[in-house]
Scaffold this active site. Structure first.
Site, PDB file in Angstrom:
ATOM      1  CB  CYS A 110      -0.903   0.010   1.232  1.00 31.87           C
ATOM      2  SG  CYS A 110      -2.047   1.416   1.260  1.00 31.87           S
ATOM      3  CG  ASP A 112      -0.473   4.026   5.398  1.00 35.50           C
ATOM      4  OD1 ASP A 112      -1.656   4.131   5.727  1.00 35.50           O
ATOM      5  OD2 ASP A 112       0.479   4.428   6.108  1.00 35.50           O
ATOM      6  NE  ARG A 114      -0.233   4.997   8.787  1.00 31.77           N
ATOM      7  CZ  ARG A 114      -1.499   4.788   9.164  1.00 31.77           C
ATOM      8  NH1 ARG A 114      -1.829   4.951  10.421  1.00 31.77           N
ATOM      9  NH2 ARG A 114      -2.417   4.412   8.293  1.00 31.77           N
ATOM     10  CG  HIS A 166      -1.619  -1.054   5.934  1.00 32.38           C
ATOM     11  ND1 HIS A 166      -2.225  -0.077   6.698  1.00 32.38           N
ATOM     12  CD2 HIS A 166      -1.733  -0.652   4.653  1.00 32.38           C
ATOM     13  CE1 HIS A 166      -2.668   0.884   5.890  1.00 32.38           C
ATOM     14  NE2 HIS A 166      -2.388   0.561   4.646  1.00 32.38           N
ATOM     15  CB  CYS A 169      -5.758  -0.524   4.589  1.00 33.11           C
ATOM     16  SG  CYS A 169      -5.453   0.064   2.908  1.00 33.11           S
TER      17      CYS A 169
HETATM   18 ZN   LIG Z   1      -3.416   1.217   2.993  1.00 39.35          ZN
END
Ligand SMILES: [Zn+2]
Length: 280
Positions: A110, A112, A114, A166, A169
């Site tokens: 993803c 994302d 993090r 994750h 999400c």
């Molecule tokens: Zn995500």
């Protein structure tokens, strides 16, 4: 030397620059006052040797300009330190990098911010080919991900393909929201389809449990999509690699969960309909 951002230096364009930071129809100063509390004060540093960057009060255009300049410049400062550190640890590091890549892993994760793939897996530059998009989707008409899979399998000859989702999400959460998401609709539709495929199971769950399970099922379905590609099927038939894996990363403990995706079992199942091992 401080690098000057042309669009930051030109105060006349300040409103254009700041407006997208905080959505809404408020005046610029009101937007700044209403910015999320941690937007400017958050500590962007992740390791102790990096300079800490903070902006206490988002009260003036001048403070915002300073923040933008600093948050730009710190990247180059960090980069210089990283390059020096790597060279000190391993003098031939950059000579090796220049020689080419032969990664064993393809990571489809993803977007994302993090989830730094190399950091959480302990791999070095050159060891992992990486593709990221919202909610780690493998859509067969997405030329981007299809090119990545094809190149990684046929040319880099990766041994493992990891689809890593994750918990928490945002993409999966958005897909669970019955709402028009504009441009994101066709993208999130892929996740809504995963929900439909597993509706019986998901409808027995509530809240976080349902959300977490959809994250896992989405990873599972994207693994199946990887296996549906001609590149993966043909390479596996010849070499018995790459193996496809489904993992989920957790923010709460920083650990990867292996969903134990059954590569061979799923391949056999998929090839009943999607067998692409023969030439046209
Ligand atoms: Zn995500």
């Amino acid at each position: 030397m401080m690098l000057q951002l042309p669009h930051v230096a030109r105060a006349g364009r300040f409103k254009t620059l700041v407006a997208p930071l905080v959505a809404g129809s408020l005046s610029t100063s009101a937007k700044l006052r209403n910015a999320p509390p941690n937007f400017f004060t958050r500590d962007l540093s992740t390791t102790s040797w990096r300079p800490r960057l903070k902006m206490a009060e988002p009260t003036s255009p001048r403070a915002v300009r300073k923040y933008l300049q600093q948050s730009h410049d710190r990247i180059f400062e960090n980069n210089k330190k990283w390059a020096e550190e790597m060279k000190k640890k391993k003098p031939e590091f950059f000579t090796d990098l220049s020689a080419g890549q032969a990664p064993d892993y393809l990571w489809i994760g993803c977007s994302d911010s993090r989830i730094p793939a190399e950091a959480i897996t302990g791999l070095d530059p050159g060891e992992m080919f990486i593709h990221r998009n919202i909610a780690n989707l493998v859509n067969n008409i997405d030329l981007n991900v299809m090119s990545v899979v094809n190149y990684a399998v046929r040319h880099l000859r990766v041994k493992h393909i990891v689809v890593c989702g994750h918990y928490g999400c945002g993409g999966v959460k958005a897909a669970m929201t019955p709402k028009d998401m504009g441009l994101l609709n066709p993208w999130l539709r892929n996740i809504r389809d995963v929900y439909r495929l597993h509706q019986d199971e998901l409808d027995t769950l509530e809240g976080e449990a349902k959300y977490d399970r959809l994250v896992e099922l989405n990873v599972h379905e994207q693994c199946r999509n990887v296996i549906k590609t001609a590149a993966v099927q043909q390479c596996w038939a010849e070499n018995e690699f790459p193996v496809v894996h489904g993992w989920v990363f957790g923010f709460k403990d920083g650990l990867l969960k292996d969903l134990k995706f059954d590569h061979e079992g799923q391949l056999a199942e998929i090839q009943k309909i999607y067998d692409l091992t023969k030439d046209f």
